[in-house]
Design a protein around this motif. Structure first.
Motif, mmCIF file in Angstrom:
data_model
loop_
_atom_site.group_PDB
_atom_site.id
_atom_site.type_symbol
_atom_site.label_atom_id
_atom_site.label_comp_id
_atom_site.label_asym_id
_atom_site.label_seq_id
_atom_site.Cartn_x
_atom_site.Cartn_y
_atom_site.Cartn_z
ATOM 1 N N ARG A 288 0.833 -1.210 0.000
ATOM 2 C CA ARG A 288 0.000 0.000 0.000
ATOM 3 C C ARG A 288 0.864 1.256 0.000
ATOM 4 O O ARG A 288 0.552 2.239 -0.692
ATOM 5 N N ARG A 289 1.947 1.222 0.755
ATOM 6 C CA ARG A 289 2.844 2.377 0.806
ATOM 7 C C ARG A 289 3.488 2.626 -0.555
ATOM 8 O O ARG A 289 3.555 3.766 -1.031
ATOM 9 N N ALA A 290 3.945 1.564 -1.197
ATOM 10 C CA ALA A 290 4.557 1.706 -2.519
ATOM 11 C C ALA A 290 3.550 2.209 -3.546
ATOM 12 O O ALA A 290 3.873 3.050 -4.399
ATOM 13 N N HIS A 291 2.322 1.715 -3.443
ATOM 14 C CA HIS A 291 1.280 2.169 -4.368
ATOM 15 C C HIS A 291 0.974 3.650 -4.155
ATOM 16 O O HIS A 291 0.797 4.404 -5.124
ATOM 17 N N ALA A 292 0.927 4.081 -2.897
ATOM 18 C CA ALA A 292 0.660 5.485 -2.601
ATOM 19 C C ALA A 292 1.769 6.376 -3.149
ATOM 20 O O ALA A 292 1.496 7.458 -3.704
ATOM 21 N N LEU A 293 3.016 5.940 -3.039
ATOM 22 C CA LEU A 293 4.130 6.726 -3.569
ATOM 23 C C LEU A 293 4.061 6.833 -5.083
ATOM 24 O O LEU A 293 4.308 7.898 -5.649
ATOM 25 N N ARG A 294 3.714 5.723 -5.730
ATOM 26 C CA ARG A 294 3.583 5.764 -7.201
ATOM 27 C C ARG A 294 2.464 6.703 -7.612
ATOM 28 O O ARG A 294 2.581 7.430 -8.608
ATOM 29 N N SER A 295 1.373 6.686 -6.859
ATOM 30 C CA SER A 295 0.243 7.565 -7.186
ATOM 31 C C SER A 295 0.628 9.029 -7.043
ATOM 32 O O SER A 295 0.270 9.866 -7.881
ATOM 33 N N VAL A 296 1.376 9.342 -5.989
ATOM 34 C CA VAL A 296 1.813 10.728 -5.767
ATOM 35 C C VAL A 296 2.734 11.169 -6.896
ATOM 36 O O VAL A 296 2.624 12.279 -7.430
ATOM 37 N N ARG A 297 3.666 10.307 -7.290
ATOM 38 C CA ARG A 297 4.596 10.654 -8.368
ATOM 39 C C ARG A 297 3.868 10.856 -9.688
ATOM 40 O O ARG A 297 4.201 11.750 -10.464
ATOM 41 N N THR A 298 2.852 10.019 -9.925
ATOM 42 C CA THR A 298 2.079 10.152 -11.161
ATOM 43 C C THR A 298 1.331 11.472 -11.189
ATOM 44 O O THR A 298 1.240 12.146 -12.223
ATOM 45 N N GLU A 299 0.782 11.847 -10.026
ATOM 46 C CA GLU A 299 0.002 13.084 -9.957
ATOM 47 C C GLU A 299 0.889 14.313 -10.066
ATOM 48 O O GLU A 299 0.489 15.344 -10.625
ATOM 49 N N THR A 300 2.100 14.253 -9.551
ATOM 50 C CA THR A 300 2.980 15.421 -9.549
ATOM 51 C C THR A 300 3.841 15.509 -10.794
ATOM 52 O O THR A 300 4.405 16.562 -11.075
ATOM 53 N N GLN A 301 3.950 14.454 -11.569
ATOM 54 C CA GLN A 301 4.836 14.429 -12.736
ATOM 55 C C GLN A 301 4.505 15.535 -13.747
ATOM 56 O O GLN A 301 5.402 16.241 -14.214
ATOM 57 N N PRO A 302 3.215 15.750 -14.127
ATOM 58 C CA PRO A 302 2.945 16.819 -15.095
ATOM 59 C C PRO A 302 3.362 18.194 -14.604
ATOM 60 O O PRO A 302 3.791 19.040 -15.396
ATOM 61 N N ALA A 303 3.221 18.435 -13.300
ATOM 62 C CA ALA A 303 3.570 19.755 -12.774
ATOM 63 C C ALA A 303 5.062 20.000 -12.799
ATOM 64 O O ALA A 303 5.522 21.126 -12.795
ATOM 65 N N MET A 304 5.856 18.917 -12.810
ATOM 66 C CA MET A 304 7.303 19.049 -12.762
ATOM 67 C C MET A 304 7.905 19.167 -14.150
ATOM 68 O O MET A 304 9.076 19.479 -14.305
ATOM 69 N N THR A 305 7.121 18.884 -15.186
ATOM 70 C CA THR A 305 7.671 18.937 -16.548
ATOM 71 C C THR A 305 7.260 20.220 -17.239
ATOM 72 O O THR A 305 6.379 20.933 -16.785
#
Length: 305
Positions: A288-305
């Motif tokens: 669950r922790r790994a899934h939550a981290l992947r979800s956060v990275r997916t959500e923040t990726q567009p804002a970082m590019t």
């Protein structure tokens, strides 16, 4: 245990016929292939379990008898209060037995057999594994014997509880409205069998879902998140009943042989399934922790590019 034997003789053919009928219906009406090899594996698992029933000794048998000899009370099913105590008491202890079967590796090594199919259907309902009766799972229900119910009464009630759960192993029965707040339904049980990180370790009830709601383990089925069935690892389970039943115990023995401390031994035996000393395992919490981290990275990726 004569009454249990009679129950098996009467009910078992009906259960097997229902699973066969469901398989034929789904194989003719669904685009995806019905897994007949998995169906045969469940049948073989059931046959093996019935053969093992002829072995008179189980880990719990002498303990149940001893507990009844030292019972605090004597219960009679002629009393409505005793019937209610048996029903709700069994539900309470079944909840904790089932929860421990997912969160304690010793018990999961046996219970994982039930969760091994990749399709959710009636046939998986009677794939219960061969080792549970020797691993001490019946000990969870000894308080009912201490309260005055005979071992036969408790085991018969447990059988009826499991019989109720047969029909909830179905992916084609929809949500049941207000009953979802009270009963363990097909929808609730689909979540229980799902390996999605969002659904792991949830909905442990037998007939009722009340104790899940009380102890915070209830998770509703989401329309936007279809259940993915089977074990976390391996992704596609074996159809060999010997592999399914013996494999987890061999894995446990291998891990115990590699243990470097008493703590490692304890955690391998009674820690969460997937635990590793270096923290790189596949426990439900880690997934669950790994899934939550992947979800956060997916959500923040567009804002970082």
């Amino acid at each position: 245990m004569q009454s249990l034997a009679i129950f098996y003789l009467v009910i078992l053919p009906l259960v097997l016929l229902a699973a066969l009928a469901e398989g034929i219906w789904q194989s003719r009406t669904r685009a995806g292939a019905y897994d007949w090899k998995s169906w045969a594996c469940s049948l073989a698992d059931l046959a093996g379990r019935r053969l093992l029933a002829f072995i008179p000794y189980t880990f719990a048998a002498p303990w149940l008898g001893w507990m009844y000899e030292h019972r605090l009370f004597t219960q009679s099913l002629d009393s409505a209060w005793s019937v209610l105590l048996l029903f709700f008491g069994l539900e309470f202890f079944y909840y904790w037995f089932h929860r421990a079967s997912h969160t304690v590796r010793w018990f999961w090594s046996s219970h994982s057999v039930h969760h091994s199919p990749n399709q959710f259907n009636f046939a998986m309902a009677y794939r219960l594994g061969w080792i549970g009766r020797f691993a001490g799972t019946s000990l969870f229900f000894t308080p009912l014997v201490l309260l005055g119910f005979t071992p036969e009464t408790v085991l018969t009630a447990l059988f009826l509880n499991l019989l109720y759960q047969f029909w909830i192993h179905a992916d084609w029965i929809p949500k049941l409205g207000w009953l979802e707040y009270v009963l363990n339904t097909p929808s609730a049980h689909r979540v229980h069998h799902a390996r999605n990180p969002e659904y792991l370790d949830a909905n442990f009830g037998g007939v009722l879902i009340l104790f899940d709601r009380l102890f915070g383990t209830y998770v509703p089925e989401r329309d936007d998140l279809p259940c993915d069935f089977g074990l976390v690892s391996p992704a596609v389970s074996s159809r060999n009943p010997f592999v399914l039943n013996v494999g987890p115990w061999l894995g446990l023995a291998k891990d115990l042989a590699s243990a470097r401390s008493a703590r490692d031994v304890w955690m391998y035996l009674f820690g969460a399934p997937g635990w590793r000393p270096d923290g790189t395992g596949l426990t439900a919490a880690e997934l669950r922790r790994a899934h939550a981290l992947r979800s956060v990275r997916t959500e923040t990726q567009p804002a970082m590019t």
